[in-house]
Design an enzyme around this catalytic site. Structure first.
Site: not given
Ligand SMILES: [Zn+2]
Length: 677
Positions: A467-468, A471, A474
Site C-alpha cells: 500500500h505505502e 503511494h 505515485h
Molecule cells: Zn493510503
C-alpha cells in the site's frame, strides 16, 4: 553556519540530516518565512499587469526553501521525534499558520490572481496551467476572498465557532472514553481472551493500583474483548458503554454540538454561495457533488444488501447452534464472526509469516515495479540518513536516468509514531527546463528481526508495505511542471487509488511466486494457502460493506441537506440508518455524538471515499487482470495517465483516459464475492 539556510550542497540535493542541529530549525523557519514573504511581495508589487507567469506560476514556486525545511522537520517529528523537536513544533506551528493566513487574506495578491482568473479563456493555457490557476483562485475564494467586508467578518466568526465546537466535540469523546472502566476481578470472566490481551488488561489495572484486569474503551483494549470474551453479559456492558459515548446525561453530551456544527457548516457554505456543506466540500473531489455520492452509495447498497442479509442469517444460525442465541445483538457480531472465520479458514499469521521475510517482500515490490514500470532500485550508502535503520535507494529508469531518491524506514522505535505512511522530502517539478526529481519515503512499524530470526511479516504487514509502496510510486513517477500539482497532490477521493491497487498483487499467484518463499526451506508459498488468504480476505464483506455504506449515508444526511429542521440527533440518525440496519437498535446508544471522523476530523462529506477508492482500485486492477497482471501496455497507461499526472487534471478525465470508461462498481462487487463472477 546554519546548514538549513543555504543550498544543501549534498549529493542529489538530499536532506543533510547528519549536519542539522535542533537549534538550526527555528532560525531556519523564520528565515524561510521571511524569504517567502519577500517572494510574495515581489509578486504584489510588480508594476506590470498580472499574468499567469508573474502571478500564478510565481506563487506556486514561492516558498521553496520554507517547504523543504518544513518537510524535513515535520517528517522527522513523525518518524524520529523527541522532546526538543516537539517543543520546536509548538513554537513553529503558530508562525506557519500566521504566514499561510496572511497569504489567504492578502487582498493585493488576490486581486492579481483574480484578474488572471477572469481572463483565463484568452490566455492559451495548458491543461496543467488551467488546473493550477483554478486551484490558486479557489484557495482564496473558498476562504471568502470575494465576500464584502461584513460577510467576511461573518465567515471568520463562523470559523472561530466551528473550530471551538470541534475541539469541544473531541474533548467530550475523549473524556467519555477515559471515564469508563470495566474492572474484572474474577479470572473466569476473561475466558476466551488471548494471553496477550489478558496480560495487557492486568498491566493496565496494575498501573492504576487496582487488583484484577482492567478493560477500557480504547481500541487496543476494547477490540480484543469484543472479539474473544466468552462472557456475553460483559460484552453487552462494554458495547453499550462504547455506543453511549457523549450521549449521556452529563457535561460531555455532544448532541448540541453535533446540531450546531451541522448548522454552522451549512451557513458557511451558503455564505460562500454553495447550496450545502457537501456541495462545498465535493467541489474539490472526484465525485463532484452530493447527488453522485448518494447514487453511488445507494447503488452499492442495493447490490450488497442481499449478501449482507445472507451473512447475517448464517451468523445467527451459527450462534444459535453454538450457544443457543436467539437474537443476534451488536455485541455478538465480532465474537461470532471471529469464531466462524476460524472454523472456515483456520488461517493464522504464524503459518504465513515464514513466507514473508521482509527483505524478500521488499525485493518483490521492487521486482514488480521493474516489471510494470521499468524502474530499477539500487541501494546506496552515499547519502545522509536520519537513523541507521533507514534504507536508501537510487531509483533509475530503463535508460539509466535518475527517477527518484527513495527512503524506507521499517522498524518501530521510541520517537516514531504508530502506523504506516508515505511522505515526501522534496517534490518533483520542472523549472527552467530542468526536471527536478523527487525524494520519497515510506515509514512503517513492522516486526523487528531478532538474534535468531529475520523480520517475518504478517500478511497484513505485507499488504501495508505494498500500500505505502503504491503511494511511493505515485510520488516517484511524478512528472508535472508545478510542485503543488505533483505526485500525490490530488483530490482526496483519488489519492488511495495507486496505493490500494498495488495491494492486489499480494493475492496473485504470479506475483507471490516472485517473493513469497519460505525463509528457511526456500519453498514457494503453497497454492492452498494463497486460496485461503483470498477467501478469508472477503469474509463477511457484505456486512462490512453495509456498515461502511451506513456511515457514508449518515455523513451525507448531516451535510447534503439544510439541517435547520433537525432537532433530535438520535431520531435523525435512526432515519438515516433505516435501509442499512441489521442489528436491533440500542436506545442508550448514538453514533453521531462520537463520530469524530466527520464532526472533528476532516471526513465530513467524505466518508464515502473509503468505498469510492475501493471501487476505483478494483476496477483498475480488473483491467490489469484482463491483460495479465504484468502487462506493460496496461502499466504504461496507468503510469502515463495516472501515476505521472498528479493533480494536473480532473481525476475522472485521467481515469477514463487510462481505463477507457468511468469506474464501475461491478469489479469490486465481484472481488468481494457480492455478485457472481
Ligand atoms: Zn493510503
Amino acid at each position: 553556519m546554519n546548514i538549513l539556510n543555504k543550498s544543501f550542497n549534498t549529493k542529489y540535493n538530499t536532506a543533510p540530516f547528519s549536519k542539522i542541529n535542533n537549534e538550526d530549525y527555528l532560525p531556519a523557519f523564520k528565515k524561510g518565512i521571511e524569504v517567502a514573504r519577500t517572494e510574495i511581495n515581489n509578486i504584489t508589487s510588480n508594476p506590470e499587469a498580472s499574468t499567469f507567469i508573474n502571478t500564478i506560476e510565481a506563487l506556486d514556486f514561492s516558498g521553496e526553501q520554507l517547504d523543504r525545511i518544513s518537510s524535513i522537520f515535520f517528517n522527522l517529528n513523525s518518524a524520529e521525534t523527541n522532546d526538543d523537536i516537539q517543543k520546536i513544533a509548538q513554537e513553529v506551528s503558530p508562525l506557519l499558520s500566521e504566514f499561510s493566513n496572511d497569504i489567504t487574506l492578502n487582498e493585493d495578491l488576490f486581486k492579481r490572481v483574480k484578474s488572471v482568473y477572469e481572463k483565463k479563456d484568452s490566455l492559451n493555457l495548458t491543461t496543467e496551467q488551467q488546473t493550477l490557476l483554478d486551484k490558486k483562485y479557489k484557495s482564496f475564494s473558498r476562504n471568502g476572498a470575494n465576500l464584502p467586508e461584513n460577510k467576511k467578518q461573518n465567515l471568520r466568526e463562523i470559523d472561530k465557532q466551528l473550530s471551538k465546537l470541534k475541539l469541544t466535540f473531541g474533548e467530550n469523546v475523549l473524556a467519555e472514553t477515559n471515564n469508563f472502566e470495566l474492572l474484572i476481578t474474577n479470572e473466569d470472566d476473561l475466558s476466551g481472551l488471548p494471553d496477550g490481551a489478558k496480560e495487557a488488561a492486568s498491566q493496565l489495572a496494575e498501573s492504576k493500583a487496582l487488583k484484577g484486569w482492567l478493560i477500557t474503551l480504547d481500541y487496543p483494549s476494547y477490540i480484543p474483548f469484543m472479539t474473544y470474551a466468552d462472557n456475553r453479559e460483559l460484552r453487552k456492558q462494554l458495547a453499550i458503554a462504547f455506543g453511549a459515548k457523549a450521549f449521556q446525561n452529563n457535561d460531555h453530551n455532544n448532541q448540541n454540538n453535533v446540531l450546531q456544527i451541522a448548522k454552522l457548516r451549512h451557513n458557511r457554505a451558503n455564505l460562500l454561495g454553495y447550496k450545502t456543506h457537501a456541495h462545498f466540500v465535493l467541489e474539490e473531489r472526484m465525485a463532484k457533488n452530493p447527488e453522485t455520492v448518494e447514487t453511488f452509495l445507494n447503488e452499492l447498497l442495493e447490490k450488497a444488501k442481499p449478501a449482507a442479509e445472507r451473512e447475517f442469517q448464517d451468523l445467527e444460525k451459527f450462534a444459535k447452534t453454538l450457544d443457543n442465541i436467539d437474537q443476534l445483538q451488536k455485541w455478538d457480531s465480532a465474537y461470532y464472526s471471529e469464531k466462524l472465520k476460524q472454523e472456515l479458514f483456520d488461517l493464522d499469521d504464524e503459518k504465513l509469516k515464514p513466507y514473508f521475510k521482509l527483505e524478500n517482500v521488499i525485493e518483490g515490490a521492487f521486482t514488480i515495479a521493474e516489471k510494470l514500470y521499468g524502474l530499477h532500485f539500487e541501494e546506496i550508502s552515499d547519502i545522509d540518513k536520519y537513523h541507521e535503520d533507514v534504507l536508501t535507494y537510487k531509483v533509475t529508469n530503463e535508460t539509466g536516468d535518475l527517477v527518484s531518491i527513495f527512503y524506507a524506514d521499517f522498524f518501530p522505535r521510541p520517537g516514531k509514531r504508530n502506523g504506516a505512511w508515505m511522505t515526501v522530502y522534496k517534490p518533483q517539478y520542472i523549472k527552467g527546463g530542468k526536471n527536478d526529481r523527487p525524494h520519497i519515503s515510506i515509514v512503517c512499524n513492522f516486526t523487528k528481526p531478532t538474534k535468531t530470526k529475520p523480520s517475518l511479516l504478517t500478511f497484513n504487514e505485507v499488504t501495508t508495505l505494498f500500500h505505502e509502496f503504491g503511494h511511493a510510486l505515485h510520488g516517484i513517477l511524478a512528472n508535472t511542471t508545478y510542485p503543488s500539482l505533483s505526485g500525490t497532490s490530488v483530490f482526496w477521493d483519488f489519492v488511495e487509488l495507486p496505493s490500494q491497487v498495488l495491494e492486489n498483487w499480494c493475492y496473485e499467484k504470479e506475483a507471490l511466486e516472485l517473493f513469497a518463499t519460505h525463509y528457511e526451506s526456500g519453498d514457494v508459498i503453497p497454492m492452498d494457502l494463497i486460496k485461503k488468504i483470498k477467501a478469508s480476505s472477503t469474509f463477511h464483506e457484505g456486512m462490512q460493506t453495509l456498515r461502511q455504506i451506513s456511515l457514508g449515508l449518515l455523513d451525507m444526511s448531516w451535510h447534503s441537506k439544510d439541517p435547520s429542521n433537525i432537532e433530535n440527533v438520535k431520531a435523525h440518525e435512526l432515519e438515516a440508518f433505516e435501509n442499512t440496519k441489521l442489528y436491533p437498535d440500542a436506545s442508550e446508544n448514538c453514533l453521531s455524538t462520537s463520530f469524530s471522523h466527520i464532526f472533528q476530523g476532516g471526513y465530513s462529506s467524505g466518508y464515502y471515499s473509503y468505498k469510492w477508492a475501493e471501487v476505483l482500485d478494483a476496477d483498475a486492477f480488473e483491467f490489469f487482470k484482463e491483460q495479465g497482471i504484468f502487462s506493460r501496455e496496461v502499466a504504461s497507461k496507468f503510469k502515463d495517465n495516472i501515476l505521472s499526472q498528479g493533480g494536473t487534471e480532473d481525476p475522472m478525465i485521467l481515469y477514463k483516459r487510462f481505463r477507457g470508461a468511468a469506474p464501475r462498481p461491478e469489479a469490486l462487487l465481484k472481488r468481494a464475492g457480492l455478485i457472481g463472477k
